[in-house]
Design a protein around this motif. Sequence first.
Motif, mmCIF file in Angstrom:
data_model
loop_
_atom_site.group_PDB
_atom_site.id
_atom_site.type_symbol
_atom_site.label_atom_id
_atom_site.label_comp_id
_atom_site.label_asym_id
_atom_site.label_seq_id
_atom_site.Cartn_x
_atom_site.Cartn_y
_atom_site.Cartn_z
ATOM 1 N N GLU A 22 -9.518 -38.145 -11.212
ATOM 2 C CA GLU A 22 -9.699 -39.353 -10.411
ATOM 3 C C GLU A 22 -10.449 -40.425 -11.201
ATOM 4 O O GLU A 22 -10.223 -41.627 -11.005
ATOM 5 N N SER A 23 -11.312 -40.003 -12.109
ATOM 6 C CA SER A 23 -12.067 -40.974 -12.911
ATOM 7 C C SER A 23 -11.145 -41.850 -13.757
ATOM 8 O O SER A 23 -11.465 -43.017 -14.041
ATOM 9 N N PHE A 24 -9.980 -41.325 -14.166
ATOM 10 C CA PHE A 24 -9.034 -42.131 -14.944
ATOM 11 C C PHE A 24 -8.612 -43.353 -14.139
ATOM 12 O O PHE A 24 -8.581 -44.478 -14.657
ATOM 13 N N PHE A 25 -8.284 -43.165 -12.867
ATOM 14 C CA PHE A 25 -7.801 -44.265 -12.036
ATOM 15 C C PHE A 25 -8.922 -45.233 -11.682
ATOM 16 O O PHE A 25 -8.702 -46.455 -11.614
ATOM 17 N N GLN A 26 -10.117 -44.711 -11.465
ATOM 18 C CA GLN A 26 -11.254 -45.582 -11.190
ATOM 19 C C GLN A 26 -11.519 -46.515 -12.367
ATOM 20 O O GLN A 26 -11.750 -47.715 -12.187
ATOM 21 N N VAL A 57 5.395 -47.976 -20.827
ATOM 22 C CA VAL A 57 4.652 -47.233 -19.812
ATOM 23 C C VAL A 57 5.618 -46.597 -18.815
ATOM 24 O O VAL A 57 5.490 -45.410 -18.473
ATOM 25 N N ASP A 58 6.610 -47.359 -18.353
ATOM 26 C CA ASP A 58 7.598 -46.821 -17.411
ATOM 27 C C ASP A 58 8.337 -45.630 -18.009
ATOM 28 O O ASP A 58 8.558 -44.613 -17.347
ATOM 29 N N LYS A 297 1.926 -34.911 -8.736
ATOM 30 C CA LYS A 297 2.453 -35.564 -9.931
ATOM 31 C C LYS A 297 3.229 -36.830 -9.573
ATOM 32 O O LYS A 297 3.148 -37.841 -10.294
ATOM 33 N N GLU A 298 3.975 -36.807 -8.481
ATOM 34 C CA GLU A 298 4.690 -38.019 -8.054
ATOM 35 C C GLU A 298 3.698 -39.142 -7.752
ATOM 36 O O GLU A 298 3.903 -40.295 -8.139
ATOM 37 N N ARG A 303 0.854 -44.182 -9.262
ATOM 38 C CA ARG A 303 -0.418 -44.880 -9.502
ATOM 39 C C ARG A 303 -0.461 -45.456 -10.915
ATOM 40 O O ARG A 303 -0.948 -46.581 -11.127
ATOM 41 N N VAL A 304 0.029 -44.713 -11.891
ATOM 42 C CA VAL A 304 0.048 -45.215 -13.263
ATOM 43 C C VAL A 304 0.902 -46.476 -13.350
ATOM 44 O O VAL A 304 0.499 -47.479 -13.962
ATOM 45 N N ARG A 305 2.078 -46.441 -12.739
ATOM 46 C CA ARG A 305 2.964 -47.623 -12.752
ATOM 47 C C ARG A 305 2.287 -48.834 -12.114
ATOM 48 O O ARG A 305 2.349 -49.956 -12.633
#
Length: 327
Positions: A22-26, A57-58, A297-298, A303-305
Motif C-alpha cells: 500500500e505504501s507504493f500507492f501512497q 506503463v500500459d 492483481k486486477e 491503480r497503476v494505470r
Amino acid sequence: MTDDFGYLNARVRVRRAGLLPESFFQEALNLSFPDFVTALGESPYAEHLDGEDLGAVDRAVARHLAQTVGSLPQLVGGETREAVVMLLSRADLTNVKTILRAKEVGLPADEVKAHLIGGTLPEPVIQSMIEAPDAAGVVQAMVLPGHPLSAALREAVAAGGDLAEIEVRLDRAYYEGLRRLAKRLDDAFLQDYLALEIDGVNLSTAFKLAQAGGVGDPADYFVPGGRYVSEALFGRIAGGEEGAVDELAGTPLEPLADARDLGELEHRLRCLTLERASRGAFDAEGAGLVTGFIRAKEWEGARVRLLARRAYYNLPVEAVEREVFCS
C-alpha cells in the motif's frame, strides 16, 4: 495435469508475495511522471517496462498481469481450470462494457485504457475493440473460440436494444455460467462471493435506471443469483424510491445502505467486493485464495494505470484519489 485448487493455491501463495504494498500507492500519488516510472521500475513491473512513456506503463501492466494471473489456467486442468478462466473473464466482462460505453460518449482511446482492469483478452484484441467504430465492430474484434463471453457478446448485440440491455444480457450469460460451475464444484466461498458480486451488479444497474428516470420494466434488467437484493427491492430502487437501499442495513451489504448516488455506490461496492475477496486468503483448499489474488492483481493494475495518468497529465490528486483508495 492436476484438477486441484490445493496445488494451484500453493503456487498462488508464492505469487502473492509480489503484490505491491500500500505504501507504493501512497507515495506514487504525488510523484511526477518520470519519478513514477522510476518507482515502477523498482517494482515487480520492472521486467515488463520497455520505455518511459505512458504507453510503456500500459504495456507493462498488461504483460505483468498476463504473467502473474493470466497464466494461472495453465497450471491446472478440468473444472479447476474452467473456474480460473471464468474468474479471469469477469475482468473481460468489465472491459467489454467499458469499451462499449466509451463508444457511446466518444471517449478517447487513451482514457478508455485508463479504466481497463486486466482479464484474458490479448492486448491486440483489446486495441482492436477500442478502435472499432461501433458495437458490431467490437463483436468482430472479439471472435475468440472458447472464450466464455464471445458468443454472449455476439448474441447480445444481435438482439438489439440500448447499451443497458446489451450489458444485462452479458451479465446474465457470464454469471449464469459461473453459478453453474460453482454449484458443480460445491465451493462455498465461490458461491458466497459470486452472490455478493451479483447483488452488486443489480444495485449498480438499479441506480443507473433510477438516474435515467426508469427504462421499461425493471425486471428486464435484473440478474438472478444474488441473496440480498431481491427483484422487488431492485424494482423499487430502479423506480427511484427514496431510501429503498436502506433495507440493506443488517446484511453483508450494509456499507452500501446509505449510498445515494451512483458514484458513491460504485466506490463502496468496489471496496466491499475487494475486502470480501481478500478473505479467500484463508481458503487453503478451495477457490477462495485464487479468487482473492485475481481480484487484488486486477485492482493493482487499475491503480497503476490511474496513477500513471494522474502524473502524466499533471492532474490534481483529488482527480483520482477516490478511485485509487478505499479508506
